[in-house]
Design a protein around this motif. Structure first.
Motif, mmCIF file in Angstrom:
data_model
loop_
_atom_site.group_PDB
_atom_site.id
_atom_site.type_symbol
_atom_site.label_atom_id
_atom_site.label_comp_id
_atom_site.label_asym_id
_atom_site.label_seq_id
_atom_site.Cartn_x
_atom_site.Cartn_y
_atom_site.Cartn_z
ATOM 1 N N ARG A 58 47.283 45.311 46.584
ATOM 2 C CA ARG A 58 46.351 44.636 45.687
ATOM 3 C C ARG A 58 44.940 45.040 46.069
ATOM 4 O O ARG A 58 44.570 45.039 47.233
ATOM 5 N N VAL A 59 44.153 45.402 45.059
ATOM 6 C CA VAL A 59 42.787 45.865 45.264
ATOM 7 C C VAL A 59 41.851 44.863 44.593
ATOM 8 O O VAL A 59 42.020 44.548 43.412
ATOM 9 N N LEU A 60 40.896 44.349 45.338
ATOM 10 C CA LEU A 60 39.986 43.324 44.842
ATOM 11 C C LEU A 60 39.285 43.769 43.561
ATOM 12 O O LEU A 60 39.183 42.996 42.604
ATOM 13 N N GLU A 61 38.819 44.987 43.517
ATOM 14 C CA GLU A 61 38.127 45.512 42.327
ATOM 15 C C GLU A 61 39.019 45.428 41.084
ATOM 16 O O GLU A 61 38.561 45.077 40.001
ATOM 17 N N GLU A 62 40.300 45.718 41.246
ATOM 18 C CA GLU A 62 41.242 45.654 40.125
ATOM 19 C C GLU A 62 41.491 44.206 39.701
ATOM 20 O O GLU A 62 41.574 43.907 38.503
ATOM 21 N N ASP A 63 41.604 43.301 40.664
ATOM 22 C CA ASP A 63 41.808 41.892 40.345
ATOM 23 C C ASP A 63 40.608 41.321 39.603
ATOM 24 O O ASP A 63 40.758 40.572 38.636
ATOM 25 N N VAL A 64 39.411 41.682 40.039
ATOM 26 C CA VAL A 64 38.191 41.206 39.374
ATOM 27 C C VAL A 64 38.148 41.730 37.939
ATOM 28 O O VAL A 64 37.846 40.982 37.003
ATOM 29 N N ALA A 65 38.475 43.004 37.746
ATOM 30 C CA ALA A 65 38.485 43.583 36.400
ATOM 31 C C ALA A 65 39.556 42.929 35.535
ATOM 32 O O ALA A 65 39.318 42.650 34.354
ATOM 33 N N LEU A 66 40.712 42.648 36.105
ATOM 34 C CA LEU A 66 41.793 42.011 35.356
ATOM 35 C C LEU A 66 41.385 40.604 34.906
ATOM 36 O O LEU A 66 41.612 40.223 33.756
ATOM 37 N N ILE A 67 40.762 39.843 35.790
ATOM 38 C CA ILE A 67 40.306 38.501 35.428
ATOM 39 C C ILE A 67 39.254 38.578 34.321
ATOM 40 O O ILE A 67 39.307 37.815 33.354
ATOM 41 N N ALA A 68 38.310 39.516 34.453
ATOM 42 C CA ALA A 68 37.275 39.673 33.416
ATOM 43 C C ALA A 68 37.906 40.029 32.071
ATOM 44 O O ALA A 68 37.508 39.481 31.033
ATOM 45 N N CYS A 69 38.900 40.894 32.082
ATOM 46 C CA CYS A 69 39.579 41.271 30.842
ATOM 47 C C CYS A 69 40.359 40.098 30.256
ATOM 48 O O CYS A 69 40.385 39.912 29.034
ATOM 49 N N MET A 70 40.996 39.296 31.101
ATOM 50 C CA MET A 70 41.734 38.135 30.614
ATOM 51 C C MET A 70 40.790 37.108 29.993
ATOM 52 O O MET A 70 41.091 36.527 28.947
ATOM 53 N N VAL A 71 39.633 36.892 30.605
ATOM 54 C CA VAL A 71 38.648 35.972 30.042
ATOM 55 C C VAL A 71 38.161 36.504 28.697
ATOM 56 O O VAL A 71 38.069 35.757 27.713
ATOM 57 N N ASN A 72 37.866 37.797 28.639
ATOM 58 C CA ASN A 72 37.422 38.417 27.399
ATOM 59 C C ASN A 72 38.496 38.301 26.320
ATOM 60 O O ASN A 72 38.203 37.965 25.174
ATOM 61 N N LEU A 73 39.731 38.559 26.676
ATOM 62 C CA LEU A 73 40.845 38.467 25.735
ATOM 63 C C LEU A 73 40.985 37.040 25.210
ATOM 64 O O LEU A 73 41.193 36.823 24.017
ATOM 65 N N HIS A 74 40.824 36.065 26.093
ATOM 66 C CA HIS A 74 40.889 34.665 25.676
ATOM 67 C C HIS A 74 39.733 34.326 24.735
ATOM 68 O O HIS A 74 39.924 33.665 23.715
ATOM 69 N N ASN A 75 38.534 34.780 25.075
ATOM 70 C CA ASN A 75 37.355 34.461 24.263
ATOM 71 C C ASN A 75 37.416 35.088 22.878
ATOM 72 O O ASN A 75 36.941 34.497 21.913
ATOM 73 N N VAL A 76 37.997 36.277 22.771
ATOM 74 C CA VAL A 76 38.152 36.928 21.471
ATOM 75 C C VAL A 76 39.115 36.119 20.607
ATOM 76 O O VAL A 76 38.919 35.967 19.412
ATOM 77 N N GLY A 77 40.159 35.578 21.216
ATOM 78 C CA GLY A 77 41.067 34.669 20.535
ATOM 79 C C GLY A 77 42.237 35.301 19.805
ATOM 80 O O GLY A 77 43.113 34.595 19.328
ATOM 81 N N THR A 78 42.286 36.600 19.714
ATOM 82 C CA THR A 78 43.351 37.276 18.967
ATOM 83 C C THR A 78 44.729 37.021 19.561
ATOM 84 O O THR A 78 45.706 36.899 18.836
ATOM 85 N N PHE A 79 44.825 36.940 20.883
ATOM 86 C CA PHE A 79 46.113 36.797 21.550
ATOM 87 C C PHE A 79 46.349 35.392 22.100
ATOM 88 O O PHE A 79 47.268 35.172 22.870
ATOM 89 N N ASN A 80 45.520 34.428 21.715
ATOM 90 C CA ASN A 80 45.687 33.057 22.201
ATOM 91 C C ASN A 80 46.896 32.385 21.562
ATOM 92 O O ASN A 80 47.186 32.591 20.398
ATOM 93 N N ALA A 81 47.585 31.571 22.354
ATOM 94 C CA ALA A 81 48.704 30.756 21.882
ATOM 95 C C ALA A 81 48.525 29.367 22.480
ATOM 96 O O ALA A 81 47.663 29.147 23.333
ATOM 97 N N ASP A 82 49.339 28.429 22.053
ATOM 98 C CA ASP A 82 49.212 27.055 22.537
ATOM 99 C C ASP A 82 49.374 26.932 24.044
ATOM 100 O O ASP A 82 48.734 26.115 24.680
ATOM 101 N N THR A 83 50.234 27.738 24.638
ATOM 102 C CA THR A 83 50.522 27.619 26.072
ATOM 103 C C THR A 83 49.976 28.785 26.887
ATOM 104 O O THR A 83 50.379 28.987 28.023
#
Length: 108
Positions: free
Chosen positions: A22-47
C-alpha cells in the motif's frame, strides 16, 4: 498507520512477492477520487455507490497516477475492503451500542 509506503515509484516496484504494497500517495488519490465521484452523484446509491463505480475509479486514478496501474477488481476493491475493516472499529467505538460511554461531543 502501518502498511503504508510513501513512494512515487512505478507499479512494478510496489510489490512484495505476490502482494502489492500500500502506497500513501495512491490511497490519498483514491480517497480524493471517491469523494469526487460521490460529489458528482452519477454513481451514488442509497447504501453507497452503484455497481460500476470501481471501473470509473480506475479511470479517474489513471489520470491522477498514470504509472500506478491500479486495477478495479484487485487493488481498489482490496483497499476499500481494508479501509472498511479498519474504520469499523472506530465507528463502533463512537456509535456502537456497547461503547462504554465513549462518544463524540460536537460542542466540545
Amino acid at each position: 498507520m502501518s502498511g503504508f509506503t510513501q513512494s512515487t515509484a512505478t507499479s512494478s516496484q510496489n510489490y512484495q512477492g505476490n502482494k502489492r504494497k500500500r502506497v500513501l500517495e495512491e490511497d490519498v488519490a483514491l480517497i480524493a477520487c471517491m469523494v469526487n465521484l460521490h460529489n458528482v452523484g452519477t454513481f451514488n446509491a442509497d447504501t453507497g455507490f452503484k455497481i460500476d463505480y470501481l471501473n470509473e475509479l480506475e479511470i479517474m486514478l489513471e489520470n491522477f497516477l498514470p504509472r500506478a496501474m491500479l486495477k478495479a477488481r484487485h487493488n481498489l476493491e482490496s483497499n476499500i475492503k481494508t479501509w472498511k475493516n479498519d474504520w469499523a472499529i472506530v465507528y463502533d467505538i463512537l456509535k456502537g451500542k456497547d461503547n462504554s460511554g465513549i462518544g463524540w461531543d460536537e460542542h466540545r
